[in-house]
Design an enzyme around this catalytic site. Structure first.
Site, PDB file in Angstrom:
ATOM      1  N   HIS A  62      -5.069   1.495   3.127  1.00 26.53           N
ATOM      2  CA  HIS A  62      -5.164   0.635   4.306  1.00 26.53           C
ATOM      3  C   HIS A  62      -5.601   1.452   5.524  1.00 26.53           C
ATOM      4  CE1 HIS A  62      -0.972   1.920   3.613  1.00 26.53           C
ATOM      5  NE2 HIS A  62      -0.985   2.221   4.903  1.00 26.53           N
ATOM      6  N   GLY A 106       0.795  -1.215   0.000  1.00 29.97           N
ATOM      7  CA  GLY A 106       0.000   0.000   0.000  1.00 29.97           C
ATOM      8  C   GLY A 106       0.826   1.262   0.000  1.00 29.97           C
ATOM      9  N   CYS A 107       0.198   2.372  -0.451  1.00 27.76           N
ATOM     10  CA  CYS A 107       0.833   3.671  -0.347  1.00 27.76           C
ATOM     11  C   CYS A 107       1.055   3.974   1.130  1.00 27.76           C
ATOM     12  CB  CYS A 107      -0.049   4.747  -0.964  1.00 27.76           C
ATOM     13  SG  CYS A 107      -0.540   4.399  -2.644  1.00 27.76           S
ATOM     14  N   ALA A 108       2.068   4.758   1.429  1.00 29.22           N
ATOM     15  CA  ALA A 108       2.437   5.124   2.800  1.00 29.22           C
ATOM     16  C   ALA A 108       2.895   3.911   3.601  1.00 29.22           C
ATOM     17  CB  ALA A 108       1.284   5.822   3.529  1.00 29.22           C
TER      18      ALA A 108
END
Length: 288
Positions: A183, A112-114
């Site tokens: 998320h 996921g991003c981050a």
């Protein structure tokens, strides 16, 4: 529940800041840019994880994260959720004593991003969950939800660089959360549902992000039988959805969508040729 009980506030303080730069012609520009900051989560006295987040709804994010990591049970009694903005810390306190030292030793960084993080055996409850076999998804709901959500003011329209997740029922969007990682957005919804006693029956998830293994696992753990995404799929995400009997809809834009799992729940009640093509993000923003 009414439509959009919670929805993004793109003008909210501290969620974005205006920065100056130059464009491709050399002209000066000023644009809002989403803010991200660290939030360290404690469960009682134990430090669990530090997440990168936009910082809104830290209580729902903390509770949802712990639920989706199987560190909180549905019947746990939470004594309090304490948040300190200056320190960037949120502490969840339970009546039950907790110790996840062994679980924390096994850490997986997600796609996921981050950079989401999961701990321990993320599949430990996955195979024990049976999703509602009688759930139905009218194709008209896909089109209605896409239109309503895409026209709702949001940080995505204002700044980009962010993902959204929406809890829906039928063609009605209920709770719309955003964050730098999808998320985080889904965890906020999980925390909101748990704290407000909202059942998963007849619910649908809508997300702007990719349908990865993590998103499928979290959706199944929340016992929501249908998920719709504007984006695409990963092969493992599809495989897990098929194992769980999750209806997985991706690339839902305009009249088009693809279903890779759980197609038996689909009820084709709308002629796709009657659905207009979707406008671009900039066209939608200009129309508001």
């Amino acid at each position: 529940m009414k439509e959009f009980t919670i929805s993004p506030d793109p003008k909210a303080k501290d969620l974005s800041e205006t920065l100056s730069g130059v464009d491709h012609t050399g002209a000066s520009v000023s644009l809002p840019v989403v803010v991200e900051k660290p939030l360290t989560l404690f469960l009682n006295t134990q430090e669990i994880v530090t997440m990168m987040t936009i910082g809104d709804y830290p209580d729902y994010l903390a509770l949802g994260y712990l639920l989706n990591q199987n560190m909180l049970d549905q019947d746990d009694r939470v004594c309090g959720v304490d948040y300190d903005d200056d320190l960037g810390v949120v502490v969840v306190r339970t009546e039950r004593e907790t110790d996840f030292e062994d679980k924390l030793k096994k850490k997986t960084q997600t796609s996921g991003c981050a950079q989401g993080t999961v701990f321990g055996d993320v599949m430990e409850k996955f195979e024990d969950i049976t999703l509602d076999p009688d759930a139905v998804l009218n194709t008209s709901w896909i089109y209605d939800l896409s239109r309503k959500i895409n026209q709702q003011p949001s940080l995505y329209l204002e700044t980009g660089a962010i993902h959204g997740c929406v809890l829906c029922e039928g063609s009605k969007p209920l709770v719309y959360m955003e964050d730098v990682g999808r998320h985080n957005a889904i965890d906020k919804i999980a925390g909101y549902m748990w704290r407000n006693g909202i059942p998963s029956k007849n619910k649908i998830f809508y997300t702007t992000g990719r349908l990865t293994s993590e998103m499928v696992i979290k959706t199944v753990q929340m016992q929501i039988p249908i998920v719709i995404s504007r984006s695409g799929f990963t092969a493992w995400g599809v495989d897990l959805a098929r194992q769980a009997g999750l209806t997985l809809i991706g690339r839902a834009k305009g009249k088009r969508f693809i279903c890779f799992s759980g197609e038996g729940r689909l009820n084709y009640d709308t002629d796709p040729d009657a659905i207009p093509e979707e406008r671009s993000k900039h066209q939608r923003k200009a129309a508001q």
